[in-house]
Design a protein around this motif. Structure first.
Motif, PDB file in Angstrom:
ATOM      1  N   ALA A 119     -42.490  32.939  10.631  1.00 10.55           N
ATOM      2  CA  ALA A 119     -43.695  32.858  11.474  1.00 10.55           C
ATOM      3  C   ALA A 119     -44.091  31.452  11.918  1.00 10.55           C
ATOM      4  CB  ALA A 119     -44.882  33.513  10.768  1.00 10.55           C
ATOM      5  N   TYR A 120     -43.536  30.413  11.289  1.00  8.98           N
ATOM      6  CA  TYR A 120     -43.942  29.046  11.619  1.00  8.98           C
ATOM      7  C   TYR A 120     -42.725  28.133  11.732  1.00  8.98           C
ATOM      8  CZ  TYR A 120     -48.549  30.638  10.052  1.00  8.98           C
ATOM      9  OH  TYR A 120     -49.712  31.336   9.892  1.00  8.98           O
ATOM     10  N   ASN A 121     -42.914  27.043  12.490  1.00  7.70           N
ATOM     11  CA  ASN A 121     -41.929  25.952  12.505  1.00  7.70           C
ATOM     12  C   ASN A 121     -40.518  26.449  12.813  1.00  7.70           C
ATOM     13  OD1 ASN A 121     -44.126  24.285  11.725  1.00  7.70           O
ATOM     14  ND2 ASN A 121     -43.793  24.886   9.599  1.00  7.70           N
ATOM     15  N   GLY A 122     -39.513  25.826  12.210  1.00 10.53           N
ATOM     16  CA  GLY A 122     -38.131  26.242  12.399  1.00 10.53           C
ATOM     17  C   GLY A 122     -37.429  25.502  13.516  1.00 10.53           C
ATOM     18  N   VAL A 123     -36.190  25.075  13.233  1.00 12.72           N
ATOM     19  CA  VAL A 123     -35.354  24.384  14.212  1.00 12.72           C
ATOM     20  C   VAL A 123     -33.959  24.989  14.191  1.00 12.72           C
ATOM     21  CG1 VAL A 123     -36.580  22.169  14.319  1.00 12.72           C
ATOM     22  CG2 VAL A 123     -34.937  22.586  12.456  1.00 12.72           C
ATOM     23  N   ALA A 124     -33.238  24.828  15.302  1.00  2.76           N
ATOM     24  CA  ALA A 124     -31.878  25.348  15.388  1.00  2.76           C
ATOM     25  C   ALA A 124     -31.099  24.534  16.409  1.00  2.76           C
ATOM     26  CB  ALA A 124     -31.874  26.824  15.779  1.00  2.76           C
ATOM     27  N   ILE A 125     -29.791  24.504  16.237  1.00  2.00           N
ATOM     28  CA  ILE A 125     -28.902  23.869  17.204  1.00  2.00           C
ATOM     29  C   ILE A 125     -27.855  24.889  17.626  1.00  2.00           C
ATOM     30  CG2 ILE A 125     -27.271  22.000  17.666  1.00  2.00           C
ATOM     31  CD1 ILE A 125     -28.599  20.351  15.517  1.00  2.00           C
ATOM     32  N   LEU A 126     -27.725  25.079  18.938  1.00  2.22           N
ATOM     33  CA  LEU A 126     -26.668  25.908  19.515  1.00  2.22           C
ATOM     34  C   LEU A 126     -25.668  24.975  20.171  1.00  2.22           C
ATOM     35  CD1 LEU A 126     -28.920  28.582  21.275  1.00  2.22           C
ATOM     36  CD2 LEU A 126     -27.951  28.698  18.978  1.00  2.22           C
ATOM     37  N   SER A 127     -24.382  25.123  19.857  1.00  5.20           N
ATOM     38  CA  SER A 127     -23.381  24.203  20.409  1.00  5.20           C
ATOM     39  C   SER A 127     -22.124  24.955  20.819  1.00  5.20           C
ATOM     40  CB  SER A 127     -23.022  23.122  19.391  1.00  5.20           C
ATOM     41  OG  SER A 127     -22.407  23.689  18.256  1.00  5.20           O
ATOM     42  N   ARG A 128     -21.505  24.470  21.893  1.00  3.58           N
ATOM     43  CA  ARG A 128     -20.304  25.111  22.421  1.00  3.58           C
ATOM     44  C   ARG A 128     -19.085  24.868  21.545  1.00  3.58           C
ATOM     45  NH1 ARG A 128     -19.837  27.721  26.803  1.00  3.58           N
ATOM     46  NH2 ARG A 128     -21.486  27.837  28.364  1.00  3.58           N
ATOM     47  N   ALA A 129     -19.103  23.799  20.785  1.00  4.01           N
ATOM     48  CA  ALA A 129     -18.035  23.515  19.828  1.00  4.01           C
ATOM     49  C   ALA A 129     -18.660  23.399  18.446  1.00  4.01           C
ATOM     50  CB  ALA A 129     -17.310  22.220  20.199  1.00  4.01           C
ATOM     51  N   PRO A 130     -17.915  23.692  17.402  1.00  6.04           N
ATOM     52  CA  PRO A 130     -18.490  23.581  16.060  1.00  6.04           C
ATOM     53  C   PRO A 130     -19.003  22.171  15.777  1.00  6.04           C
ATOM     54  CG  PRO A 130     -16.399  24.755  15.990  1.00  6.04           C
ATOM     55  CD  PRO A 130     -16.523  24.197  17.379  1.00  6.04           C
ATOM     56  N   SER A 164     -26.567  19.039   8.444  1.00  6.74           N
ATOM     57  CA  SER A 164     -27.480  18.931   7.301  1.00  6.74           C
ATOM     58  C   SER A 164     -28.871  19.379   7.727  1.00  6.74           C
ATOM     59  CB  SER A 164     -27.525  17.505   6.752  1.00  6.74           C
ATOM     60  OG  SER A 164     -28.129  16.616   7.678  1.00  6.74           O
ATOM     61  N   ARG A 165     -29.621  19.842   6.744  1.00  5.54           N
ATOM     62  CA  ARG A 165     -30.946  20.404   7.002  1.00  5.54           C
ATOM     63  C   ARG A 165     -31.971  19.716   6.104  1.00  5.54           C
ATOM     64  NH1 ARG A 165     -26.832  23.942   7.442  1.00  5.54           N
ATOM     65  NH2 ARG A 165     -26.907  25.530   9.108  1.00  5.54           N
ATOM     66  N   GLY A 166     -33.028  19.228   6.731  1.00  6.67           N
ATOM     67  CA  GLY A 166     -34.102  18.585   5.981  1.00  6.67           C
ATOM     68  C   GLY A 166     -33.837  17.119   5.690  1.00  6.67           C
ATOM     69  N   PHE A 167     -34.899  16.418   5.313  1.00  6.13           N
ATOM     70  CA  PHE A 167     -34.787  15.006   4.967  1.00  6.13           C
ATOM     71  C   PHE A 167     -33.946  14.783   3.716  1.00  6.13           C
ATOM     72  CE2 PHE A 167     -39.116  14.568   7.109  1.00  6.13           C
ATOM     73  CZ  PHE A 167     -38.626  13.890   8.210  1.00  6.13           C
ATOM     74  N   VAL A 180     -36.317  19.690  10.466  1.00  4.74           N
ATOM     75  CA  VAL A 180     -35.256  18.705  10.737  1.00  4.74           C
ATOM     76  C   VAL A 180     -33.886  19.339  10.542  1.00  4.74           C
ATOM     77  CG1 VAL A 180     -34.306  16.435  10.146  1.00  4.74           C
ATOM     78  CG2 VAL A 180     -36.746  16.877   9.820  1.00  4.74           C
ATOM     79  N   ILE A 181     -33.030  19.215  11.552  1.00  6.29           N
ATOM     80  CA  ILE A 181     -31.631  19.632  11.408  1.00  6.29           C
ATOM     81  C   ILE A 181     -30.765  18.633  12.159  1.00  6.29           C
ATOM     82  CG2 ILE A 181     -31.712  21.212  13.388  1.00  6.29           C
ATOM     83  CD1 ILE A 181     -29.810  23.067  11.798  1.00  6.29           C
ATOM     84  N   MET A 182     -29.594  18.347  11.618  1.00 10.83           N
ATOM     85  CA  MET A 182     -28.716  17.325  12.183  1.00 10.83           C
ATOM     86  C   MET A 182     -27.270  17.801  12.147  1.00 10.83           C
ATOM     87  SD  MET A 182     -26.288  14.869  11.219  1.00 10.83           S
ATOM     88  CE  MET A 182     -26.572  14.425   9.508  1.00 10.83           C
ATOM     89  N   GLY A 183     -26.477  17.357  13.142  1.00 12.81           N
ATOM     90  CA  GLY A 183     -25.051  17.641  13.156  1.00 12.81           C
ATOM     91  C   GLY A 183     -24.331  16.690  14.097  1.00 12.81           C
ATOM     92  N   GLY A 203     -18.569  13.259  18.115  1.00 11.14           N
ATOM     93  CA  GLY A 203     -18.848  11.887  17.717  1.00 11.14           C
ATOM     94  C   GLY A 203     -20.287  11.451  17.869  1.00 11.14           C
ATOM     95  N   VAL A 204     -21.139  12.289  18.456  1.00  6.21           N
ATOM     96  CA  VAL A 204     -22.552  11.959  18.620  1.00  6.21           C
ATOM     97  C   VAL A 204     -23.357  12.638  17.510  1.00  6.21           C
ATOM     98  CG1 VAL A 204     -24.577  12.157  20.102  1.00  6.21           C
ATOM     99  CG2 VAL A 204     -22.331  11.690  21.108  1.00  6.21           C
ATOM    100  N   CYS A 205     -24.146  11.846  16.810  1.00  9.06           N
ATOM    101  CA  CYS A 205     -25.028  12.384  15.774  1.00  9.06           C
ATOM    102  C   CYS A 205     -26.307  12.870  16.437  1.00  9.06           C
ATOM    103  CB  CYS A 205     -25.335  11.306  14.737  1.00  9.06           C
ATOM    104  SG  CYS A 205     -26.409  11.873  13.395  1.00  9.06           S
ATOM    105  N   ILE A 206     -26.522  14.180  16.428  1.00  8.67           N
ATOM    106  CA  ILE A 206     -27.674  14.791  17.086  1.00  8.67           C
ATOM    107  C   ILE A 206     -28.686  15.211  16.024  1.00  8.67           C
ATOM    108  CG2 ILE A 206     -28.473  16.702  18.513  1.00  8.67           C
ATOM    109  CD1 ILE A 206     -25.672  16.748  19.785  1.00  8.67           C
ATOM    110  N   VAL A 207     -29.886  14.685  16.147  1.00  8.67           N
ATOM    111  CA  VAL A 207     -30.984  15.037  15.246  1.00  8.67           C
ATOM    112  C   VAL A 207     -32.016  15.820  16.049  1.00  8.67           C
ATOM    113  CG1 VAL A 207     -32.807  14.179  13.735  1.00  8.67           C
ATOM    114  CG2 VAL A 207     -30.608  12.976  13.843  1.00  8.67           C
ATOM    115  N   ASN A 208     -32.309  17.018  15.598  1.00  8.22           N
ATOM    116  CA  ASN A 208     -33.267  17.907  16.261  1.00  8.22           C
ATOM    117  C   ASN A 208     -34.523  17.990  15.401  1.00  8.22           C
ATOM    118  OD1 ASN A 208     -34.583  19.974  17.639  1.00  8.22           O
ATOM    119  ND2 ASN A 208     -33.237  21.581  16.866  1.00  8.22           N
ATOM    120  N   LEU A 209     -35.678  17.638  16.002  1.00  8.63           N
ATOM    121  CA  LEU A 209     -36.923  17.532  15.255  1.00  8.63           C
ATOM    122  C   LEU A 209     -38.023  18.422  15.828  1.00  8.63           C
ATOM    123  CD1 LEU A 209     -37.220  13.627  15.130  1.00  8.63           C
ATOM    124  CD2 LEU A 209     -36.240  15.097  13.350  1.00  8.63           C
TER     125      LEU A 209
END
Length: 261
Positions: free
Chosen positions: A61-72, A77-80, A98-101, A105-111
């Motif tokens: 019901a609250y918050n939540g993050v996700a990453i959708l990507s065309r390649a794996p 990592s999830r959380g601080f 917080v989720i990161m991947g 070669g690019v480090c993507i941080v989704n906040l």
């Protein structure tokens, strides 16, 4: 590559809108915020036919993050606490924000930065603590990943030109001097605003309140950002806000923001 950020204000409510958007805007990576669903309930199967892998970090019901990507993605990592000592993180991972991947070669941080409710409230103080820890988190990531992209709903309009009417900014959540200073401190790590590289003028927003016909009147705020490290900033080709999903029936109150590198 094209990377988009979008606060969808419930992925299950907006699922058809998101899949339709991806069919017409097939970005390489889509970072979602405010998904409002536990991991097991995220509609992964809806994105598989479109060629997307889903990485999720949610709560009911609250918050939540996700990453959708065309390649794996690599090294997701999830959380601080995946990067910082859990003793320092304390209660700041209880909300899933917080989720990161790594993508090519690019480090993507989704906040999804906390809103803060009102200036001086307990939630406001929580937001400031969260932002302070975010600086440490990003500093640690930068030490190993010079190609860093930080995106999401920051719930902060950094400058007056990011608000349709900044008159009461000193006491308004998302624009108070203390919030802006906290974000500026994070940017001292060497991060720069991709949108402002291409669009210096005001009047461009990514969020409009549902009330008072705010979207129709363009009474908005620019609070959804892409911040790039120096290595990526020079490679950025464009950064645009796509307002078309906000024109739909029962939309999210946010619009996607797309950066091309």
């Amino acid at each position: 590559m094209k990377i988009a950020t979008w606060n969808v204000n419930s992925i299950r409510t907006r699922l058809q809108q998101v899949t339709h958007w991806l069919q017409h805007q097939p970005v390489d990576v889509l970072c979602l915020q405010e998904t409002k669903v536990v991991d097991e309930g995220f509609p992964v199967a809806a994105f598989e036919p479109l060629g997307y892998h889903a990485y999720v970090y949610g709560q009911k019901a609250y918050n939540g993050v996700a990453i959708l990507s065309r390649a794996p993605l690599d090294h997701v990592s999830r959380g601080f606490a995946a990067v910082i000592d859990p003793d320092q993180v304390g209660d700041l991972d209880e909300q899933k924000r917080v989720i990161m991947g790594l993508f090519q070669g690019v480090c993507i941080v989704n906040l999804y930065v906390p809103n803060g409710a009102s200036v001086g409230s307990e939630k406001y103080e929580y937001k400031l603590r969260w932002l302070s820890l975010l600086k440490q988190y990003l500093s640690d990531l930068l030490s190993e990943n010079p190609a860093l992209l930080v995106c999401g709903d920051f719930n902060i309009a950094l400058e007056d030109r990011d608000i349709h009417d900044p008159t009461h900014k000193q006491t308004h959540i998302m624009a108070s001097p203390t919030e802006r200073a906290a974000l500026q401190q994070i940017l001292t790590l060497g991060l720069q605003d991709a949108f402002r590289k291409f669009t210096p003028d005001g009047g461009h927003y990514s969020w409009w309140d549902y009330r008072a016909a705010s979207f129709r009147r363009n009474l908005g705020w620019r609070i959804d950002h892409h911040y790039l490290s120096a290595a990526l900033y020079e490679r950025a080709k464009s950064c645009v806000i796509d307002v078309s999903p906000r024109q739909l029936e029962k939309p999210s109150d946010h619009a996607p923001v797309i950066v091309e590198i």
